[in-house]
Each structure stands twice: as structure tokens, then as C-alpha cells.
Write an enzyme that holds these catalytic residues in place. Sequence first.
Site, PDB file in Angstrom:
ATOM      1  CB  SER A  12      -8.410  -3.440   6.255  1.00  0.00           C
ATOM      2  OG  SER A  12      -8.080  -3.205   7.600  1.00  0.00           O
TER       3      SER A  12
ATOM      4  NE  ARG B 243      -1.717   0.406   4.658  1.00  0.00           N
ATOM      5  CZ  ARG B 243      -2.623   0.095   5.570  1.00  0.00           C
ATOM      6  NH1 ARG B 243      -3.756  -0.469   5.222  1.00  0.00           N
ATOM      7  NH2 ARG B 243      -2.409   0.343   6.819  1.00  0.00           N
TER       8      ARG B 243
ATOM      9  CD  GLU C 176      -1.120   0.057  19.038  1.00  0.00           C
ATOM     10  OE1 GLU C 176      -0.056   0.678  19.160  1.00  0.00           O
ATOM     11  OE2 GLU C 176      -1.703  -0.094  17.953  1.00  0.00           O
TER      12      GLU C 176
ATOM     13  NE  ARG D  51      -7.341  -8.099   9.063  1.00  0.00           N
ATOM     14  CZ  ARG D  51      -6.827  -6.886   8.855  1.00  0.00           C
ATOM     15  NH1 ARG D  51      -6.941  -5.950   9.780  1.00  0.00           N
ATOM     16  NH2 ARG D  51      -6.243  -6.592   7.719  1.00  0.00           N
TER      17      ARG D  51
ATOM     18  N   PRO E 135      12.037  -2.868   5.181  1.00  0.00           N
ATOM     19  CG  PRO E 135      12.486  -5.079   4.528  1.00  0.00           C
ATOM     20  CD  PRO E 135      12.929  -3.651   4.301  1.00  0.00           C
ATOM     21  CB  ALA E 136       9.652  -4.959  10.370  1.00  0.00           C
TER      22      ALA E 136
ATOM     23  N   GLY F 229       3.995   2.318  11.926  1.00  0.00           N
ATOM     24  CA  GLY F 229       4.617   1.763  13.131  1.00  0.00           C
ATOM     25  C   GLY F 229       4.101   2.497  14.356  1.00  0.00           C
TER      26      GLY F 229
ATOM     27  CG  LEU G 167       2.082   7.389  13.589  1.00  0.00           C
ATOM     28  CD1 LEU G 167       2.403   8.700  14.282  1.00  0.00           C
ATOM     29  CD2 LEU G 167       3.352   6.685  13.153  1.00  0.00           C
TER      30      LEU G 167
ATOM     31  CB  CYS H  21      -2.342   0.072  14.218  1.00  0.00           C
ATOM     32  SG  CYS H  21      -2.554   0.028  12.460  1.00  0.00           S
TER      33      CYS H  21
HETATM   34  C1  SIN Z   1      -2.045  -2.263  10.664  1.00  0.00           C
HETATM   35  O1  SIN Z   1      -2.294  -2.943  11.623  1.00  0.00           O
HETATM   36  O2  SIN Z   1      -1.037  -1.514  10.661  1.00  0.00           O
HETATM   37  C2  SIN Z   1      -2.906  -2.220   9.422  1.00  0.00           C
HETATM   38  C3  SIN Z   1      -3.939  -3.249   9.354  1.00  0.00           C
HETATM   39  C4  SIN Z   1      -4.770  -3.230   8.103  1.00  0.00           C
HETATM   40  O3  SIN Z   1      -4.430  -2.647   7.080  1.00  0.00           O
HETATM   41  O4  SIN Z   1      -5.842  -3.826   8.143  1.00  0.00           O
END
Ligand code: SIN
Length: 488
Positions: A452, A170, A392, A289, A186-187, A239, A262, A295
Site C-alpha cells: 500500500s 483515496r 477470504e 496489519r 461510509p460503512a 468491499g 473487491l 483485502c
Molecule cells: C483494503 O483492505 O481494502 C485496503 C488496504 C490498503 O489500502 O492497504
Amino acid sequence: MISATEEHRVVEEVPKQLLIGGEWRDAGEGGWFEVEDPSTGEALCEVADGTAEDALAALGAAAETQPEWATHAPRERGEILRRAYEALNDRADELALLMTLEMGKPLADSRAEVVYAAEFFRWFAEEAVRIDGRYTVSADGTHRTLVIRQPVGPCLLITPWNFPMAMGTRKIGPAIAAGCTMVMKPARYTPLSMLALARILEEAGLPPGVLNVLTTRSSGRTMAPIIEDRRCRKLSFTGSTEVGAKLMEQASSNLLRLSMELGGNAPFVVFEDADLDAAVEGALVAKLRNMGESCVAANRFHVAEPIAEEFARRLAERIGVLTVGRGTDDGVDVGPLVDEDQRAIVTDLVGDAVAKGARCLVGGERIDGPGYFYRPTVLDGVPPDARLLKEEIFGPVAPIATFGTEEEGIAAANDTEYGLVAYVYTRDLSRAFRVIEALETGMVGLNRGIVSNPAAPFGGIKHSGFGREGGVEGIVEYLEVKHVAMSP
Ligand code: SIN
């Protein structure tokens, strides 16, 4: 059941080096770092440990390729994305296995992520040919205005470990569609999905230097020179809020365009008039999920007092029968957390809530043995001062609190510095509109546990960041606006 040979094969086939200017090469200092399987704690393989010099080489390749790429026909840019979309779907099973091995989520979830990731490419393949501008006559009739949109320029894209492929597509999708080149970081936990994706884009015909991939174990030190380099024009980061704020500070001296996706602390609000079956189903998706490591995961459940006990009982019943295990095993619903630190955070948050009076209906404990497993958990009677209502969680824990009036429900939902998403369950249309408008979030799931969708703008407000990914808004983040004043 997947065989060890098959697991070995998918890992073996992924390139492990840095991709710079179309060449796969070792890190400058020859370093490597281990990628671990969180369900066993064992190493899967090693990938190149890029340095600050490698980062500048990657940015150099992106900057050199930028002028040519910007003039590449939009249709061709779209066709590359379209071919990559097809390849991702064709290879969804092997890519899902790779993702499960490095990230832990069950195979079905990984497969769903590959499909989700591919959809961003399909969406932006179609957007590439729809970049438009406008032509107007000035108010006094003396001149004309032309507004054109052009690529921002070389971008630095930094992605998280929880959705190792979709968070990449994305950002990469709109960057390619808009005509931007990029360095992708990438992470460190999950570089393999991104490396596999880069190979697919190469095979789909992406010219060398458009996408440069830099794996590294020390993100801060390695990325700083790019962020401060004048050739870099944009930073897109997904992140934590803490890291996002630091990156913003770093990026300020270079005045980079920023997109920040974020942290979240999503409320899941169930009103008395809700369809309870639908709310429980939605809660399962919104909470579990990705093992809650998202996030947009429902972080806290606010349920109207008269139905709270029933909701909690039903949710606990559904969560209590889920199978926890290695994501590659048949019948597994919930995989491990990403590492021991993450499991310790979840353990602490649950301990704090229970110490303050919450009741554990199911779960509430780590699972000993190899890997970082934590039992899916439902807590009810969670008091307002429990930390997990504020912080979180990033784990499979559902804390339930109650509210009285509609206003109190809204106030509880908004009682956070975050503003990514909220979920609302009600059958009353007027209430639905009142609540949607009062919620301080970038997204709302109305009678739905998932928002999403590559065709919709994903992003938050307040401490959840700014900028949008996906939808018609997604490509705008990668375009500059130029106004041309013309005398006839
Ligand atoms: C995320 O957790 O950073 C994104 C999750 C999503 O795109 O559904």
C-alpha cells in the site's frame, strides 16, 4: 492509557448528521442508528439513518454544484486537499482514537491509517495541477486533434469499515482533484471517521455541495435510487466481490463508470532461497496489519517444503507472544474483529481446516467475554481442500501449506478466482522476475509484506475487481476524455 472522558470527548465532537449541500441535517424520517465499539459490544453513539429521499437530495446537491466545481482552478482544488492533509496530520492522535473506538484496531495502527489517509490528499493535491491532454497533427495532415480531460461528474463513493478513513481519502482525493462532486456513503459500522473527515474538509475550504455524506444502516435500499439516477456518472466501491457484482448489475442500466476494489485471497509464497528472517517479518505485517481484516492481508502461506517447518515454527513463535486486547490499551498488538458474524466465519474456517487435518501451532480459538476477540492463529499442514485456502478469511489466521517446484508454487498462488495481490520471498533475481510475471494479480510485494502506497496504483484483476486507486492512475478514474477534431 486513554481516559473514558477523552474517549467520550472525541466521539461527542464528531457531527452525527447527514451532510447535504453544505448543511448538517437530520435524516428525512428522523431515524438514527447505533455505532458500536467492537471491543466491548457497547454503543458509542448514534448517527443519522439516511433514507432513499436523503440520498436523492445528496445527489441533487452534488449535481447542482458540479458545473461550478468543474471550473474551479486546479491549484485551488489542490490547496484544499493540501490544507486537509495538514489538518489530518495535526489531529492524528484524536482521529486515531476515534477510529480505534469504532473499528477496534490498536491505536498505533489507527494512527498509521490516518497518516496513510492524509498522504492520499497530499498526493492528489499535487496531481490536481497535472491533468493534461495532447495536440497532434492527423496522419494525412488535413486536421488537428486536441485531446482534453474533464471531470466525470457526480460520483457515488462507497467505502468499507476496515480502513474507514484511508479508503475514503483515496476516492475523495482524486475526485476533488479532478473536479468531481460526490456523495460518500461510509460503512454503517464505522461512519465516525468519515464524518470527522468531512468536517475537516469543510474547514479546509471545500465548497458546500462538493462532498455530501450519507450515513445509513440500509445501504442497498438507500443507494439504489442514486445508482439508477441519470445525474450520477460514476460509482467507486471498495468491499466484497459479492456486493461489487450486485452493484455492477444495478449500475448497468445507467452505464455508470465503475471502479471496483473487491475481495482478495493473497498468497504469500516463500521460496527455499528466501531470507527467512525477512519472510517471517513480512508475514507478520502481511497477516496481522488490521487484524487480518484487509483485502490485501496474506490469506494463505505457500512455503517451499525444505523450509516450511522452520518458517511455521518461527511465525508461530512471533505470533504466540502478541497481546490481544482493546485497541486503546497500552501494549495491545491485536484488537477485536468487527462483529460476531465475522468472528463466527473465522471460527468456522479454522474448524474446517483442523477437521481436515491441519495442525494448530498457536491460537485457534475465540476469546470469551465482551467484544469480538479471536486469538492470532498459525496452522500448518493445511490440506488443499481446506476452505480457508479458497475463501477470504478477514481475520488473524495464517494457514501454511507447502509446495515442491517453482512451477508448483506459482500454480498454488494462482489457484484462486481472486487477483488482488501476492507476496513473494526469494533472493534469486531471475526467479523473482519469472514469478512476478507469472502471477495473476494486480499487485506484488517482492520481499515485502506491504504494497500500500498512495503514490502507486492499488487494485486487482479477476474477481478482485478493476480500476486503480492512488498513483498517477488514480485520477484517471475520475476523468473523461474528449477528442476535438479541428480544421486549421
Ligand atoms: C483494503 O483492505 O481494502 C485496503 C488496504 C490498503 O489500502 O492497504
